[in-house]
Design a protein around this motif. Structure first.
Motif, PDB file in Angstrom:
ATOM      1  N   ALA A   1      47.846 -68.047  -3.215  1.00  0.00           N
ATOM      2  CA  ALA A   1      47.229 -69.019  -4.121  1.00  0.00           C
ATOM      3  C   ALA A   1      47.775 -68.850  -5.534  1.00  0.00           C
ATOM      4  O   ALA A   1      47.983 -69.832  -6.261  1.00  0.00           O
ATOM      5  CB  ALA A   1      45.713 -68.845  -4.111  1.00  0.00           C
ATOM      6  N   PHE A   2      48.016 -67.607  -5.918  1.00  0.00           N
ATOM      7  CA  PHE A   2      48.579 -67.317  -7.235  1.00  0.00           C
ATOM      8  C   PHE A   2      49.979 -67.907  -7.361  1.00  0.00           C
ATOM      9  O   PHE A   2      50.305 -68.590  -8.338  1.00  0.00           O
ATOM     10  CB  PHE A   2      48.596 -65.802  -7.442  1.00  0.00           C
ATOM     11  N   SER A   3      50.820 -67.678  -6.357  1.00  0.00           N
ATOM     12  CA  SER A   3      52.184 -68.216  -6.382  1.00  0.00           C
ATOM     13  C   SER A   3      52.174 -69.738  -6.439  1.00  0.00           C
ATOM     14  O   SER A   3      52.946 -70.354  -7.188  1.00  0.00           O
ATOM     15  CB  SER A   3      52.958 -67.743  -5.147  1.00  0.00           C
ATOM     16  N   ASP A   4      51.280 -70.347  -5.664  1.00  0.00           N
ATOM     17  CA  ASP A   4      51.184 -71.811  -5.659  1.00  0.00           C
ATOM     18  C   ASP A   4      50.751 -72.334  -7.028  1.00  0.00           C
ATOM     19  O   ASP A   4      51.251 -73.362  -7.503  1.00  0.00           O
ATOM     20  CB  ASP A   4      50.192 -72.277  -4.592  1.00  0.00           C
TER      21      ASP A   4
ATOM     22  N   ASN B   1      50.331 -68.173 -17.850  1.00  0.00           N
ATOM     23  CA  ASN B   1      49.093 -68.939 -17.746  1.00  0.00           C
ATOM     24  C   ASN B   1      49.284 -69.984 -16.657  1.00  0.00           C
ATOM     25  O   ASN B   1      50.187 -70.813 -16.748  1.00  0.00           O
ATOM     26  CB  ASN B   1      48.780 -69.609 -19.088  1.00  0.00           C
ATOM     27  N   ALA B   2      48.441 -69.939 -15.621  1.00  0.00           N
ATOM     28  CA  ALA B   2      48.550 -70.901 -14.523  1.00  0.00           C
ATOM     29  C   ALA B   2      47.169 -71.454 -14.195  1.00  0.00           C
ATOM     30  O   ALA B   2      46.255 -70.689 -13.878  1.00  0.00           O
ATOM     31  CB  ALA B   2      49.153 -70.238 -13.289  1.00  0.00           C
TER      32      ALA B   2
ATOM     33  N   ARG C   1      41.752 -70.387 -14.850  1.00  0.00           N
ATOM     34  CA  ARG C   1      43.184 -70.144 -14.927  1.00  0.00           C
ATOM     35  C   ARG C   1      43.474 -68.702 -14.524  1.00  0.00           C
ATOM     36  O   ARG C   1      42.596 -67.845 -14.558  1.00  0.00           O
ATOM     37  CB  ARG C   1      43.701 -70.400 -16.347  1.00  0.00           C
ATOM     38  N   VAL C   2      44.718 -68.478 -14.140  1.00  0.00           N
ATOM     39  CA  VAL C   2      45.174 -67.125 -13.843  1.00  0.00           C
ATOM     40  C   VAL C   2      46.059 -66.675 -14.998  1.00  0.00           C
ATOM     41  O   VAL C   2      46.955 -67.407 -15.425  1.00  0.00           O
ATOM     42  CB  VAL C   2      45.969 -67.070 -12.522  1.00  0.00           C
ATOM     43  N   MET C   3      45.788 -65.476 -15.515  1.00  0.00           N
ATOM     44  CA  MET C   3      46.537 -64.940 -16.645  1.00  0.00           C
ATOM     45  C   MET C   3      47.212 -63.631 -16.241  1.00  0.00           C
ATOM     46  O   MET C   3      46.700 -62.872 -15.422  1.00  0.00           O
ATOM     47  CB  MET C   3      45.607 -64.662 -17.828  1.00  0.00           C
ATOM     48  N   ALA C   4      48.368 -63.388 -16.839  1.00  0.00           N
ATOM     49  CA  ALA C   4      49.041 -62.100 -16.682  1.00  0.00           C
ATOM     50  C   ALA C   4      49.814 -61.826 -17.965  1.00  0.00           C
ATOM     51  O   ALA C   4      50.322 -62.751 -18.609  1.00  0.00           O
ATOM     52  CB  ALA C   4      49.981 -62.101 -15.480  1.00  0.00           C
TER      53      ALA C   4
ATOM     54  N   GLY D   1      46.645 -57.994 -15.533  1.00  0.00           N
ATOM     55  CA  GLY D   1      46.656 -59.081 -14.582  1.00  0.00           C
ATOM     56  C   GLY D   1      47.542 -58.792 -13.379  1.00  0.00           C
ATOM     57  O   GLY D   1      48.050 -57.681 -13.229  1.00  0.00           O
ATOM     58  N   PRO D   2      47.709 -59.827 -12.532  1.00  0.00           N
ATOM     59  CA  PRO D   2      47.162 -61.176 -12.676  1.00  0.00           C
ATOM     60  C   PRO D   2      45.652 -61.182 -12.454  1.00  0.00           C
ATOM     61  O   PRO D   2      45.149 -60.478 -11.585  1.00  0.00           O
ATOM     62  CB  PRO D   2      47.882 -61.963 -11.581  1.00  0.00           C
TER      63      PRO D   2
END
Length: 293
Positions: free
Chosen positions: A105-108, A126-127, A133-136, A150-151
């Motif tokens: 899901a993160f990669s997508d 930032n995604a 959102r997903v942050m790293a 993160g992520p």
């Protein structure tokens, strides 16, 4: 968790969950004075070596190898983990598992709308996802990118209806400021049990359940990293060496942020910025402000 929280301008592994409060050393981040490059987006962002590092971290967490994630981080991040007490370490690792997204899901999410912003030797990913959102966060250590945080999934939460800010010397006259100074006095006097009596009933119950060894480790940790009453009082009055921001939300919860910043030129055309924030949480219980950690 029994420690105060130090958060950074470029967060390290200690900020996975606002409910988890741990101490960490300040991180010095080198940032060139030149403007950041254009964001790297979508598939190209996913292919970037820094982002691939974050994907690997998510895969390790899903495989139950959460401690191996720290081998992907900076030396400072690895030292932080080793410095935690047993109780803090257990809670901290649990928070990582809770916040880390599923690797696919993160990669997508990165492929479909992610942006990687590179600022010289640091970078932020930032995604967007359905609930936030997903942050790293990354830092270049030598010639290799390393993971500093993160992520993690950051859930969008509604803003408080009423938010009050109290800054610098005015904090000293607020009831929370008085409570914070009393807490610091007790910690540095080695009276950690008395310090915990200033906390909410939930925090006190958790503290009583910890072993003597865990309590001793937490006290040593706090004494080493928390500022003293004298440091805080002088810094807030001066307003230069220390900046204080007390944020009160809906008169129910509050966070006292004590921010130390330093900027210096390390080479022609290159500036190093260091920022360390000690964040102490509070909550109202029975009409009185209490420590929330």
């Amino acid at each position: 968790m029994s420690s105060a929280c130090l958060r950074r301008q470029a967060p390290s592994f200690n900020t996975w969950d606002a409910a988890v409060t741990v101490l960490a050393l300040a991180l010095v981040v080198g940032t060139p004075t030149a403007s950041a490059q254009e964001p790297i987006k979508g598939e190209e962002a996913l292919k970037h070596p820094a982002v691939q590092l974050a994907v690997k971290a998510a895969e390790l967490v899903k495989a139950g190898k959460v401690e191996e994630v720290f081998a992907l981080g900076t030396k400072a991040g690895q030292s932080e983990l080793k410095s935690l007490s047993a109780a803090d370490r257990k809670d901290f690792l649990a928070s990582i598992v809770k916040k880390t997204p599923d690797p696919k899901a993160f990669s997508d999410a990165v492929r479909n709308g992610g942006e990687l912003n590179v600022f010289g030797n640091t970078a932020i990913l930032n995604a967007p996802v359905a609930n936030g959102r997903v942050m790293a966060y990354f830092e270049r250590e030598g010639s290799a990118w390393r993971l500093t945080n993160g992520p993690m999934v950051v859930v969008d939460e509604p803003a408080p209806v009423n938010e009050t800010r109290v800054e610098n010397a005015e904090i000293l006259t607020h009831p929370i400021g008085t409570l914070a100074l009393q807490y610091l006095d007790l910690v540095h006097a080695g009276k950690i049990d008395d310090a915990k009596k200033l906390a909410t009933s939930g925090v006190q119950a958790k503290w009583k359940a910890e072993s003597a060894k865990e309590r001793a480790e937490s006290l040593a940790y706090l004494k080493k990293n928390l500022p003293t009453r004298a440091d805080v009082t002088a810094g807030l009055k001066d307003g230069k060496t220390l900046r204080g921001v007390l944020i009160i939300e809906d008169d129910k919860a509050a966070t006292l942020n004590l921010i130390r910043s330093e900027q210096r030129q390390t080479a022609p055309g290159n500036t190093t910025y260091s920022s360390t924030t000690t964040a102490i949480g509070f909550a109202k219980e029975g009409g009185q402000w209490k420590l929330a950690q």
